[in-house]
Motif scaffolding. Structure first.
Motif, PDB file in Angstrom:
ATOM      1  N   TYR A 131      51.616   8.201 -37.514  1.00 36.34           N
ATOM      2  CA  TYR A 131      52.772   7.513 -37.175  1.00 36.34           C
ATOM      3  C   TYR A 131      53.774   8.520 -36.571  1.00 36.34           C
ATOM      4  N   SER A 132      54.057   9.547 -37.347  1.00 36.36           N
ATOM      5  CA  SER A 132      55.019  10.535 -36.947  1.00 36.36           C
ATOM      6  C   SER A 132      54.571  11.327 -35.617  1.00 36.36           C
TER       7      SER A 132
ATOM      8  N   TYR B 290      50.430   8.169 -41.960  1.00 43.32           N
ATOM      9  CA  TYR B 290      51.802   8.358 -41.754  1.00 43.32           C
ATOM     10  C   TYR B 290      52.060   9.424 -40.928  1.00 43.32           C
TER      11      TYR B 290
ATOM     12  N   THR C 103      64.119  10.400 -43.853  1.00 40.45           N
ATOM     13  CA  THR C 103      64.103  10.342 -42.412  1.00 40.45           C
ATOM     14  C   THR C 103      65.289   9.809 -41.910  1.00 40.45           C
TER      15      THR C 103
ATOM     16  N   THR D 275      54.857  16.441 -36.329  1.00 40.57           N
ATOM     17  CA  THR D 275      54.900  16.739 -37.933  1.00 40.57           C
ATOM     18  C   THR D 275      55.040  18.517 -37.625  1.00 40.57           C
TER      19      THR D 275
ATOM     20  N   THR E  56      57.787   6.544 -40.401  1.00 39.73           N
ATOM     21  CA  THR E  56      57.367   7.835 -39.925  1.00 39.73           C
ATOM     22  C   THR E  56      58.289   8.815 -41.019  1.00 39.73           C
TER      23      THR E  56
ATOM     24  N   ILE F 158      60.609  14.888 -38.459  1.00 43.26           N
ATOM     25  CA  ILE F 158      59.859  15.809 -37.562  1.00 43.26           C
ATOM     26  C   ILE F 158      60.682  16.779 -36.921  1.00 43.26           C
TER      27      ILE F 158
ATOM     28  N   ASN G  43      64.305  10.498 -35.196  1.00 47.58           N
ATOM     29  CA  ASN G  43      63.968  10.502 -36.563  1.00 47.58           C
ATOM     30  C   ASN G  43      64.502   9.027 -37.259  1.00 47.58           C
TER      31      ASN G  43
ATOM     32  N   SER H 191      62.648   6.058 -35.447  1.00 45.97           N
ATOM     33  CA  SER H 191      60.950   6.038 -35.990  1.00 45.97           C
ATOM     34  C   SER H 191      60.873   5.888 -37.413  1.00 45.97           C
ATOM     35  N   SER H 192      61.941   6.133 -38.167  1.00 45.96           N
ATOM     36  CA  SER H 192      61.957   5.777 -39.560  1.00 45.96           C
ATOM     37  C   SER H 192      61.747   4.472 -39.823  1.00 45.96           C
TER      38      SER H 192
ATOM     39  N   SER I  40      57.574  18.962 -43.329  1.00 46.62           N
ATOM     40  CA  SER I  40      56.807  18.275 -44.142  1.00 46.62           C
ATOM     41  C   SER I  40      56.802  18.503 -45.667  1.00 46.62           C
TER      42      SER I  40
END
Length: 728
Positions: A120-121, A117, A193, A142, A400, A403, A392, A395-396, A147
């Protein structure tokens, strides 16, 4: 030397090598004259309907500006110099991807989700930021602090105790269903996210890009240093190969250290040795990159070297099976289909999402401004909020976690020649290739290697401890903000720590306004300048005049302190003068009675009015009705000060409480024959005084002067007619 004098009487030298001279010959102005003769408000003939029509008017220019604002890439991509920039951007993108890959895997462990993951992020948000971001050099993806904050929420909402399973054979040993636990934590991270993205988008649309100013630099640096402490502590168990519970909330750092130390005897020696070797190697590579950064075409990719070598060694000698070394494990190939987040989790994570949204934006905008200033372009804080929010939020749906921009990767992207976000686009495509095609290669990678990568990348954060010495020399208040942000974030956790730090920073602002610097000003001979008499020998006070200066506005929080400082600094206290005057009157009356040998009291009525002829003084009868005023006439002045000037050049605003306090103290001084005038009041503060109806009950605009010099000249000659009386 010849001089040219303009219409206002300001003389300027024709000789360019001679100093300019400043000569103005004009009457003393007060606010009454300024309002009647000098300044007139512009009449606003625009109606509300016309203003609204102008604001909502649609045109091709406004449509183009709106599109360019929403898609900043269109401002530079059409004129992108391919031959000049493309090679540098590609090299920079490849170099950044080499760092982004291991960091994505490592920071996923901080977020308490499986390593894939993190990959992915490192793809979706970077791709989106290329189109919507305004910075050309930051590396989105990231970041350790964000994180870790996500991981704290995920562990809190999905603790190990929720997934403990006891075998059916009656054994007392409980196991944790890691598959179900990780799936739940991914859900928490994803919905968190999503909410972070929504908050950032809304703040951007509402033009709240200025919120970052409340996160002052000492606060951010203290907070990120504390976050680095949390990150390092969280990685100790991976470095040592011990299995301990992950803690969150207040005192989690202390509990984590205690848990690791209590289980130190079960350290996996192979894991520790491998992690220590990687740690030393990466530290040396970082040092070499910094020392020879001007000579190296690209930085030595220490992270990817460590990952490749450690993965190869782990696969060759089966570290996981033979020596029980924890490895990354299964990494699915390909991208996941979009899925909707579990919005049932929203009520529990709203506070956390606000903190993550603000911290993420503050980190991004601070880095973006640094690179923009260095390379000569501008960034838009509101558009950065929208860009981060879109990264964010969108992408969530592809699994993800939140970030922001990374300092270490951004420095790599900029130092390797990156010119635009094409470098970020190249880096995201490299990550995509790894996820789609070769992600399985990293399955034997030991987790202790990822822990070493995380720790070394935070070395720059720990250099911020040097701020303590620097701030000790420059600003004790900023040092206190740094220490409070650090201590609160370490002890209370990052969410509560940030809240405490922001609240404390606001309190320091209140403290500064409540404790302004004040003093008495004196005139520098031959100039119109006034400075503190306690600091400069050349500054001399006028006889009988006190000029009080305070570098603060006047409002409810400091109005009493302002009045007290005024009385203390000028040495003129109306209450004490009133008491002294009463004592003087009593003494005069007592002396008069003692000197009068005969007292006659006669009462007579004339036309309904009663008169009292009382004492014989010096052979004459005195009328009692006039005795008090006559006593006052013969009283000598109790204070050598006849005028006080309030210098308001530093005042930005005044509220109703402050206006009432000033009005009251002016009346108190009038009662003891001390005149108070105001100088240097801005037009904004004047408008506030008008709105507060300050100029009533004996107060007039004639007591206001545009400069301290105007007020001082008038107070020196109080009987001179004001300029408005001579002109009007």
């Amino acid at each position: 030397m010849e001089e040219v004098t303009d219409s206002e009487g300001v003389a300027a030298s024709e000789d360019p090598e001679s100093p300019l001279t400043y000569k103005v010959d004009r009457p003393v102005y007060d606010e009454t004259f300024i309002r009647l003769q000098l300044l007139h408000h512009k009449e606003n003939s625009t109606t509300l309907r016309e203003r609204l029509a102008k604001h909502f008017r649609c045109s091709s220019q406004r449509a183009k500006a709106a599109v360019l604002s929403c898609l900043p890439i269109l401002t530079w991509l059409p004129s992108y110099p391919v031959k000049k920039y493309l090679f540098s951007d590609v090299v920079s993108g490849l170099s950044t991807a080499v760092v982004q890959l291991p960091q994505g895997l490592a920071y996923a462990l901080l977020a308490a989700v499986p390593p894939v993951y993190g990959l992915y992020s490192s793809f979706y948000p970077v791709l989106l930021y290329t189109f919507f971001g305004t910075s050309r050099h930051v590396s989105i993806g990231t970041f350790a602090v964000i994180s870790l904050m996500i991981g704290g929420v995920a562990v809190r909402e999905a603790p190990d105790s929720m997934f403990s399973v006891q075998p059916s054979n009656g054994s007392n040993i409980t196991f944790i269903n890691e598959t179900a636990r990780d799936a739940r934590r991914v859900q928490v991270a994803v919905v968190l996210t999503t909410l972070v993205g929504i908050i950032q988008i809304l703040l951007g649309l509402l033009r709240f890009g200025f919120v970052a100013i409340y996160l002052t630099e000492p606060l951010v640096r203290g907070f990120t240093t504390a976050a680095s402490m949390h990150v390092v502590i969280s990685q100790l168990k991976y470095l040592l190969g011990v299995k301990t519970k992950r803690f969150s909330g207040p005192l989690s750092a202390i509990y984590s250290v205690k848990a690791v130390l209590s289980d130190l005897t079960s350290t996996n020696v192979v894991t520790f040795v491998l992690g220590l070797v990687c740690l030393i190697f990466l530290f040396v590579i970082k040092h070499l990159n910094e020392r020879f950064k001007k000579k190296l075409f690209v930085p030595i990719p220490g992270e990817i070297i460590v990952v490749i070598v450690a993965t190869s060694v782990s696969y060759a000698i089966s570290l996981s099976e033979e020596y029980h070394v924890e490895v990354v494990g299964h990494i699915p190939t390909g991208l996941l289909p979009p899925t909707a987040p579990d919005f049932l989790l929203l009520p529990n994570i709203i506070t956390d999402s606000v903190a993550i949204a603000i911290v993420g934006f503050s980190m991004d905008i601070s880095l973006a401004k640094i690179f923009a200033l260095k390379h000569g372009y501008s960034v838009d804080g509101n558009q950065e909020l929208i860009a981060l929010g879109l990264c964010n939020f969108v992408s969530s749906f592809f699994q993800t976690f939140a970030i922001t921009s990374s300092m270490s990767r951004s420095l790599v992207q900029e130092s390797t020649g990156g010119k635009t976000e094409i470098a970020g686009l190249v880096a995201s495509l490299v990550v995509l290739v790894v996820v789609v095609a070769v992600g399985f290669v990293f399955q034997p990678l030991p987790q202790t290697v990822l822990a070493a990568i995380v720790m070394v990348n935070l070395m720059g954060m720990f250099r911020q401890f040097r701020d303590i010495c620097r701030l000790w020399r420059t600003s004790k208040i900023e040092l206190t903000i740094w220490l409070v942000a650090f201590a609160a974030s370490v002890l209370l956790g990052l969410d509560y720590g940030l809240l405490v730090a922001v609240a404390f920073a606001i309190l320091t602002v209140i403290y500064r306004t409540q404790s302004p610097r004040s003093g008495v000003l004196g005139h520098v001979a031959g100039t119109g300048l006034y400075y503190d008499v306690n600091e400069y020998e050349e500054a001399a006070e006028y006889e009988g005049i006190k000029i009080f200066h305070s570098n603060s506005s006047i409002y409810f929080a400091n109005s009493d302190l302002y009045i007290n400082a005024l009385k203390e600094k000028t040495g003129v206290n109306p209450a004490q003068l009133q008491a002294a005057r009463k004592a003087q009157k009593k003494k005069k009356k007592a002396n008069s009675k003692h000197n009068s040998p005969l007292k006659i009291c006669v009462k007579y009525k004339k036309q309904g009015v009663t008169h009292e002829v009382a004492e014989e003084k010096n052979g004459q009868l005195q009328d009692k009705h006039g005795s008090d005023s006559e006593d006052a006439d013969f009283l000598e002045p109790l204070s050598a000060v006849h005028s006080i000037i309030l210098d308001w050049t530093s005042a930005n605003f005044i509220d109703s409480v402050g206006a009432k306090a000033i009005k009251q103290v002016i009346k108190e001084y009038e009662a003891v024959d001390v005149r108070v005038v105001i100088a240097g009041c801005s037009r904004t503060v004047l408008a506030e005084l008008d709105a507060l109806q300050f100029f009533t009950d004996g107060m007039s605009t004639g007591m206001l002067y545009p400069t301290v010099h105007d007020a001082a000249l008038h107070c020196q000659c109080p009987n001179t007619a004001p300029v408005n009386e001579t002109v009007v």
